[in-house]
Design a protein around this motif. Sequence first.
Motif, PDB file in Angstrom:
ATOM      1  N   LYS A  69      54.298  44.878 -35.010  1.00 17.37           N
ATOM      2  CA  LYS A  69      54.162  44.714 -33.552  1.00 17.37           C
ATOM      3  C   LYS A  69      54.935  43.498 -33.011  1.00 17.37           C
ATOM      4  O   LYS A  69      55.732  43.627 -32.114  1.00 17.37           O
ATOM      5  CB  LYS A  69      52.694  44.647 -33.144  1.00 17.37           C
ATOM      6  N   MET A  70      54.675  42.310 -33.551  1.00 16.31           N
ATOM      7  CA  MET A  70      55.416  41.113 -33.140  1.00 16.31           C
ATOM      8  C   MET A  70      55.451  40.167 -34.322  1.00 16.31           C
ATOM      9  O   MET A  70      54.398  39.786 -34.848  1.00 16.31           O
ATOM     10  CB  MET A  70      54.767  40.422 -31.940  1.00 16.31           C
ATOM     11  N   TRP A  95      49.413  36.406 -29.518  1.00 13.24           N
ATOM     12  CA  TRP A  95      49.941  36.024 -28.213  1.00 13.24           C
ATOM     13  C   TRP A  95      48.875  36.176 -27.127  1.00 13.24           C
ATOM     14  O   TRP A  95      48.748  35.323 -26.236  1.00 13.24           O
ATOM     15  CB  TRP A  95      51.165  36.867 -27.889  1.00 13.24           C
ATOM     16  N   ALA A 135      51.210  40.188 -31.746  1.00 14.44           N
ATOM     17  CA  ALA A 135      50.808  40.655 -30.418  1.00 14.44           C
ATOM     18  C   ALA A 135      49.391  40.181 -30.099  1.00 14.44           C
ATOM     19  O   ALA A 135      49.111  39.696 -28.991  1.00 14.44           O
ATOM     20  CB  ALA A 135      50.909  42.172 -30.338  1.00 14.44           C
TER      21      ALA A 135
END
Length: 271
Positions: free
Chosen positions: A56-57, A37, A34
């Motif tokens: 989270k990602m 990104w 996250a």
Amino acid sequence: MKALLVDDDPDIRNLLSLIIKEFNIPFDSCENGAEAWQLFQQNQYDLILADWIMPKMDGLALCRHIRAHPHGDNCIIVIITSEKQHSDLMQVLAAGADDYLSKPFKPEAFKVRLQIALNSYHNLLAKKASEKQLINAKQEAEAANLAKTEFLASVTHELRTPLNAIVGFTDLLTEMTSLEEEQLNYAANINKSSESLLTLIEDLMDFSKVDTGNFSLINIPFDMEMSVTEVTDMLVIDAEKKGLELICRYTPQAETKFIGDPKRIRQIMTN
């Protein structure tokens, strides 16, 4: 070149950082996808080193987000994973990654992977430079062609003015003055030659119109027999100079009235 390191393990980030510094590559680092990104959307990165499994990602989701970004095709993505199953590695490539690095890894193995990424980056730069050169060359060629077309249109337009004057004064000479038969023949030859030159100039103007996209056809009633005769009369002089006799026979059974572009018909027959 600028790199982004993404891994939730600080020891891995430190190890990668030390190796990247040996290559004199500037970089940023963060601990999850996250954050990575957000950084990617704010900065220009040429190399992404991302762990697969993160909170989270994860790395694959980050990879897909980057590839969907307008500038996402311009960076090289290497996924770091501890998974060794072939099917899992296929997921890495399917997500859009260029390469992968399996943990635990040795520093020398990472250096090789990093060198491969650098080579790919330089190849990408060379490809972009080549594409830019081709685009520039194409634009220069188009500009030169446009300049040539504009010059041709300008010159042919200027040539028509004196030729029209020659035709006009020749007509006045034959109509308003008393000339002997031989003088009338000379005047007629001047007139026909001038008309031939005007036709040639109009052909050149048509070529320039084709280049600029302004060429068009007209549809009007015209007499085909008259058009054929005009072309024949124009070419008779050249034929006689070559010792040839040019004869035109328009058969009585042939149609004479048509709708079309008589000027283009005459051009075709002349050619």
